[in-house]
Design a protein around this motif. Structure first.
Motif, mmCIF file in Angstrom:
data_model
loop_
_atom_site.group_PDB
_atom_site.id
_atom_site.type_symbol
_atom_site.label_atom_id
_atom_site.label_comp_id
_atom_site.label_asym_id
_atom_site.label_seq_id
_atom_site.Cartn_x
_atom_site.Cartn_y
_atom_site.Cartn_z
ATOM 1 N N LEU A 55 43.565 47.704 46.540
ATOM 2 C CA LEU A 55 42.527 48.428 47.270
ATOM 3 C C LEU A 55 42.039 47.681 48.508
ATOM 4 C CD1 LEU A 55 40.341 49.677 44.265
ATOM 5 C CD2 LEU A 55 41.883 51.062 45.669
ATOM 6 N N GLY A 56 42.282 46.384 48.533
ATOM 7 C CA GLY A 56 41.782 45.582 49.648
ATOM 8 C C GLY A 56 40.282 45.398 49.627
ATOM 9 N N VAL A 57 39.710 45.351 48.419
ATOM 10 C CA VAL A 57 38.263 45.143 48.275
ATOM 11 C C VAL A 57 38.027 44.011 47.285
ATOM 12 C CG1 VAL A 57 37.762 47.565 48.775
ATOM 13 C CG2 VAL A 57 38.004 46.823 46.400
ATOM 14 N N PRO A 58 36.872 43.338 47.354
ATOM 15 C CA PRO A 58 36.592 42.282 46.378
ATOM 16 C C PRO A 58 36.490 42.848 44.969
ATOM 17 C CG PRO A 58 35.110 42.153 48.276
ATOM 18 C CD PRO A 58 35.822 43.460 48.379
ATOM 19 N N ALA A 59 36.967 42.083 44.006
ATOM 20 C CA ALA A 59 36.872 42.519 42.613
ATOM 21 C C ALA A 59 35.417 42.761 42.216
ATOM 22 C CB ALA A 59 37.505 41.477 41.701
ATOM 23 N N ALA A 60 34.504 41.984 42.788
ATOM 24 C CA ALA A 60 33.086 42.148 42.463
ATOM 25 C C ALA A 60 32.587 43.536 42.825
ATOM 26 C CB ALA A 60 32.256 41.084 43.181
ATOM 27 N N ARG A 61 33.131 44.112 43.898
ATOM 28 C CA ARG A 61 32.686 45.459 44.274
ATOM 29 C C ARG A 61 33.200 46.502 43.286
ATOM 30 N NH1 ARG A 61 30.803 49.248 44.098
ATOM 31 N NH2 ARG A 61 30.252 50.861 45.612
ATOM 32 N N ILE A 62 34.420 46.319 42.796
ATOM 33 C CA ILE A 62 34.967 47.276 41.834
ATOM 34 C C ILE A 62 34.106 47.318 40.576
ATOM 35 C CG2 ILE A 62 36.948 47.851 40.386
ATOM 36 C CD1 ILE A 62 38.741 46.512 42.466
ATOM 37 N N VAL A 63 33.640 46.159 40.118
ATOM 38 C CA VAL A 63 32.933 46.089 38.826
ATOM 39 C C VAL A 63 31.415 46.116 38.993
ATOM 40 C CG1 VAL A 63 34.853 44.792 37.863
ATOM 41 C CG2 VAL A 63 32.859 43.545 38.719
ATOM 42 N N GLN A 64 30.952 46.355 40.195
ATOM 43 C CA GLN A 64 29.515 46.285 40.454
ATOM 44 C C GLN A 64 28.703 47.176 39.519
ATOM 45 O OE1 GLN A 64 28.291 46.331 44.666
ATOM 46 N NE2 GLN A 64 26.841 47.947 44.148
ATOM 47 N N ALA A 65 29.218 48.363 39.208
ATOM 48 C CA ALA A 65 28.443 49.335 38.441
ATOM 49 C C ALA A 65 28.674 49.248 36.933
ATOM 50 C CB ALA A 65 28.759 50.752 38.913
ATOM 51 N N VAL A 66 29.653 48.433 36.492
ATOM 52 C CA VAL A 66 29.919 48.371 35.057
ATOM 53 C C VAL A 66 29.070 47.283 34.417
ATOM 54 C CG1 VAL A 66 32.259 49.201 35.443
ATOM 55 C CG2 VAL A 66 31.861 46.752 35.146
ATOM 56 N N ASP A 67 28.890 47.402 33.113
ATOM 57 C CA ASP A 67 27.998 46.496 32.394
ATOM 58 C C ASP A 67 28.720 45.285 31.817
ATOM 59 O OD1 ASP A 67 25.404 48.201 32.381
ATOM 60 O OD2 ASP A 67 26.985 49.588 31.768
ATOM 61 N N SER A 68 29.999 45.423 31.554
ATOM 62 C CA SER A 68 30.814 44.291 31.118
ATOM 63 C C SER A 68 32.233 44.525 31.562
ATOM 64 C CB SER A 68 30.751 44.110 29.594
ATOM 65 O OG SER A 68 31.254 45.235 28.910
ATOM 66 N N VAL A 69 32.967 43.422 31.718
ATOM 67 C CA VAL A 69 34.360 43.526 32.137
ATOM 68 C C VAL A 69 35.126 42.356 31.545
ATOM 69 C CG1 VAL A 69 33.844 42.350 34.315
ATOM 70 C CG2 VAL A 69 35.962 43.648 34.097
ATOM 71 N N MET A 70 36.332 42.633 31.081
ATOM 72 C CA MET A 70 37.248 41.602 30.628
ATOM 73 C C MET A 70 38.418 41.556 31.593
ATOM 74 S SD MET A 70 40.442 41.009 29.250
ATOM 75 C CE MET A 70 40.910 42.675 28.805
ATOM 76 N N PHE A 71 38.853 40.349 31.983
ATOM 77 C CA PHE A 71 40.078 40.246 32.765
ATOM 78 C C PHE A 71 40.967 39.159 32.177
ATOM 79 C CE2 PHE A 71 37.341 37.195 35.024
ATOM 80 C CZ PHE A 71 38.185 36.112 35.207
ATOM 81 N N CYS A 72 42.270 39.316 32.377
ATOM 82 C CA CYS A 72 43.259 38.389 31.816
ATOM 83 C C CYS A 72 43.677 37.343 32.844
ATOM 84 C CB CYS A 72 44.484 39.151 31.335
ATOM 85 S SG CYS A 72 44.212 40.131 29.852
ATOM 86 N N LEU A 73 43.778 36.122 32.378
ATOM 87 C CA LEU A 73 44.325 35.037 33.177
ATOM 88 C C LEU A 73 45.833 34.916 32.990
ATOM 89 C CD1 LEU A 73 41.576 32.473 32.186
ATOM 90 C CD2 LEU A 73 41.851 33.439 34.485
ATOM 91 N N SER A 74 46.343 35.496 31.899
ATOM 92 C CA SER A 74 47.707 35.221 31.442
ATOM 93 C C SER A 74 48.703 36.315 31.793
ATOM 94 C CB SER A 74 47.697 35.022 29.927
ATOM 95 O OG SER A 74 47.138 36.153 29.279
ATOM 96 N N ALA A 87 48.495 32.093 34.257
ATOM 97 C CA ALA A 87 48.002 31.091 33.311
ATOM 98 C C ALA A 87 48.648 31.341 31.952
ATOM 99 C CB ALA A 87 46.479 31.159 33.199
ATOM 100 N N PRO A 88 48.819 30.312 31.127
ATOM 101 C CA PRO A 88 49.534 30.503 29.865
ATOM 102 C C PRO A 88 48.724 31.181 28.770
ATOM 103 C CG PRO A 88 48.868 28.217 30.088
ATOM 104 C CD PRO A 88 48.533 28.880 31.390
ATOM 105 N N ILE A 89 47.412 31.022 28.804
ATOM 106 C CA ILE A 89 46.549 31.523 27.726
ATOM 107 C C ILE A 89 45.207 31.906 28.325
ATOM 108 C CG2 ILE A 89 45.415 30.993 25.511
ATOM 109 C CD1 ILE A 89 47.398 28.678 25.183
ATOM 110 N N GLY A 90 44.596 32.938 27.760
ATOM 111 C CA GLY A 90 43.177 33.153 28.014
ATOM 112 C C GLY A 90 42.804 34.380 28.802
#
Length: 344
Positions: free
Chosen positions: A178-197, A202-205
């Protein structure tokens, strides 16, 4: 060539060094400085108050559901959502929740559909406790929720006093697309999970992010399901490197997914749908007369190219850091060869 998922990515040399040199402590007691650093950076990147490291995305979603939802309450989600299809029934078996699914073509829950799915208060019906959305949407082909779509879904939920959780396993793919900061995408949600792996290598987490109060309660729920770790700084160190160095390069994966789709265009018996937006290519092989499982078997055994069947006739191919331009061409040639041999 493994195109089954971006979870096959291996840590970079910089990640391995950071893991080796990581300062560690007892993360379960909040004493691991590297874990604390990762959590603080993750919260800052997404514009939220706090964050919590968990071993996997599935556990991150489970912990979020345990925090928001009580037994016999209901969650609204897309019918193909990862929490519905690929998390071993944890919503029912562990959370004790019901799920009210909405059928969509692209994984995007429209405001009207959410409004209609929210239960009216009644002693006869479960209480709607959460709206769950997925960014990017895995089984819809890596489709992206645009910012205005996230905002619109959250507005409906919040008007009814219902929180919104985002399974943002591939959130940064969406941000890059989208070419926008991730913070803007999640601004209106109450919780968010993202994967590092996944694409971040990243190998785990994974990391669960939200308000300070939410994360404090989530910490208790993480303990409940066995997700508290000890010297987890060796994991967090790789995650810090991933956040600092691996996000911008996701654009390369997206470009290669588009290139693969373009090279498959016009192949008899093959249909790519939807057109790739991020790093997933959904290939419908129904026109070849083969099932996805059989097509994938021939692709692997005859050409050493691995793809994941995600439906009776659909294969998913995922580009990632270990797939270069030559691999894209070789994968396209292999798929065309299997399709043409079947036609012959």
């Amino acid at each position: 060539m493994d195109l089954r998922s971006d979870t096959v990515t291996e840590p970079t040399d910089e990640m391995r060094r950071a893991m080796y040199e990581a300062e560690v402590g007892d993360a379960a007691r909040g004493d691991d400085p590297t874990v604390r650093q990762l959590e603080e950076e993750a919260a800052a990147i997404l514009g939220k108050e706090a964050a919590l490291l968990v071993p996997s995305g599935t556990m991150g979603n489970l912990v979020a559901m345990l925090t928001w939802v009580r037994r016999a309450e209901e969650i609204i989600a897309d019918w193909r959502a990862h929490i519905v299809q690929s998390e071993a029934g944890g919503l029912g078996g562990v959370v004790g929740a019901m799920v009210r699914t909405i059928v969509t073509d692209d994984g995007i829950l429209r405001p009207r559909a959410i409004e209609e799915a929210i239960r009216a208060p009644s002693v006869l019906a479960p209480r709607t406790a959460l709206v769950a959305i997925e960014e990017t949407h895995n089984f819809a082909g890596g489709t992206v929720w645009r910012v205005e779509e996230v905002d619109a879904a959250a507005e409906v939920a919040h008007r009814h006093g219902i929180p919104v959780h985002m399974d943002g396993a591939r959130l940064f793919n969406a941000a890059v697309a989208l070419g926008v900061p991730a913070a803007r995408i999640v601004q209106a949600v109450d919780s968010v999970m993202f994967c590092l792996s996944k694409g971040l290598s990243a190998p785990i987490g994974s990391v669960l992010v939200g308000s300070r109060d939410f994360i404090e309660e989530a910490r208790r729920r993480r303990q409940m399901v066995g997700g508290a770790m000890r010297q987890a700084g060796v994991i967090a160190a790789a995650g810090i490197v991933a956040l600092r160095t691996m996000i911008s390069r996701l654009a390369e994966d997206h470009a290669r997914a588009r290139a693969l789709a373009e090279r498959l265009a016009g192949t008899p018996g093959i249909r790519v749908s939807p057109p790739p937006v991020t790093n997933m290519v959904m290939v419908d092989v129904a026109g070849t007369g083969l099932s996805a499982a059989e097509f994938g078997k021939r692709l692997a055994e005859g050409h050493n190219v691995w793809a994941l069947p995600v439906g009776p006739s659909v294969l998913r191919l995922v580009t990632h850091r270990h797939v270069d331009d030559e691999d894209v061409e070789r994968a396209a040639q292999a798929i065309r060869a299997v399709a043409q041999s079947r036609a012959a």
